[in-house]
Write an enzyme that holds these catalytic residues in place. Structure first.
Site, PDB file in Angstrom:
ATOM      1  N   TYR A  60      -5.643   6.809  -6.770  1.00 20.22           N
ATOM      2  CA  TYR A  60      -4.557   5.972  -6.270  1.00 20.22           C
ATOM      3  C   TYR A  60      -4.758   5.693  -4.786  1.00 20.22           C
ATOM      4  CZ  TYR A  60       0.189   4.516  -5.036  1.00 20.22           C
ATOM      5  OH  TYR A  60       1.274   3.815  -4.563  1.00 20.22           O
ATOM      6  N   LYS A  73      -5.698   2.045  -2.916  1.00 21.73           N
ATOM      7  CA  LYS A  73      -4.809   1.506  -1.881  1.00 21.73           C
ATOM      8  C   LYS A  73      -5.549   1.366  -0.546  1.00 21.73           C
ATOM      9  CE  LYS A  73      -0.963   0.886  -4.126  1.00 21.73           C
ATOM     10  NZ  LYS A  73      -0.419  -0.488  -4.305  1.00 21.73           N
ATOM     11  N   SER A  84       0.838  -1.184   0.000  1.00 21.80           N
ATOM     12  CA  SER A  84       0.000   0.000   0.000  1.00 21.80           C
ATOM     13  C   SER A  84       0.882   1.246   0.000  1.00 21.80           C
ATOM     14  CB  SER A  84      -0.955  -0.024   1.202  1.00 21.80           C
ATOM     15  OG  SER A  84      -1.855   1.076   1.159  1.00 21.80           O
TER      16      SER A  84
END
Length: 252
Positions: free
Chosen positions: A146, A150, A132
């Site tokens: 993004y 994650k 992550s």
């Protein structure tokens, strides 16, 4: 005795650094990535005994084919590192269909496809490590997709850890900070003026990207080594890794 370790996104960046480090430590590495020529170049650096297989993590057929090939050679693997990801900033209004789909399929759906196909090889003592990003809690401008993918991966990892414990599979998250390769310091390959807009948007939020600490891929591989090598009675569910701010040098 070395472990058998599969790594997605192994053709460049952190994935490549992990492959080189783990191979040098005596582990057998399975390189997975979209571009076979990049994987083969890494194979040329780490020597014999390892394996490369083309694998687009966002394509379930590609993932199935890759792990069918892996299973023919390795009926059991010890560790899977879900590392492949697309890292690109943009605003909502400019988000193109193909960019949204590519990032979502690679960063969020891809780890599901990969973990599902790897599960038969991991059962009974395997370790799944999902990579992550510290941006999940930093919440940087223009990285909403993004960060969202994650954050979703972290939640899935938590739930997988509960589900798979009965099957003898450990699940860990390594939340990594900004990293670089000192031999290739040019940074992300973003289009046009994206980098400038990213820095300006974050500056408006009080984030000076120039002052944020950054580590090297090589240093971060030490963390993965430690996570992989934890004693049998110890499990790291979550590890946060960030750059260490260097002390300012005095001019006096």
């Amino acid at each position: 005795m070395g472990k058998i370790i599969a790594i997605t996104g192994a053709g460049e960046g952190l994935g490549k650094a992990l492959a080189k480090r783990l191979a040098a430590d005596g582990d057998t590495v399975i390189l997975l990535g979209r571009t076979l020529s990049k994987l083969e170049a890494v194979l040329g650096e780490i020597g014999d005994g390892h394996m490369a297989a083309a694998c687009d993590v966002g394509n379930p057929d590609s993932v199935r084919a890759a792990f069918a090939a892996v299973a023919e050679r390795f009926p059991k693997i010890d560790v899977l590192i879900n590392n492949a990801a697309i890292y690109q900033p943009f605003d909502l209004g400019e988000a193109a269909d193909e960019t949204i789909m590519a990032m979502t399929m690679t960063n969020f759906v891809g780890p599901i496809f990969v973990a599902r196909e790897a599960l038969p090889l991991l059962r009974g003592g395997g370790h799944l490590i999902n990579v992550s990003s510290e941006s999940v809690h930093l919440r940087l401008a223009m990285l909403w997709l993004y960060e969202g993918t994650k954050a979703g991966l972290e939640m899935m990892s938590y739930m997988w850890g509960k589900e798979l414990a009965a099957e003898g599979v450990k699940v860990s998250v390594v939340q990594a900070g900004a990293m670089m390769d000192p031999t290739n310091p040019k940074g992300p390959d973003w289009p046009g003026d994206t980098g400038m807009r990213f820095h300006m948007a974050n500056a408006r939020q009080g984030n000076d990207m120039r002052q944020m600490p950054i580590s090297t891929y090589k240093s971060v591989t030490d963390v993965f080594r430690a996570v992989i090598d934890m004693p049998a009675d110890v499990h790291l569910n979550f590890v946060g890794v960030g750059g260490n701010p260097l002390p300012r040098q005095s001019n006096s």
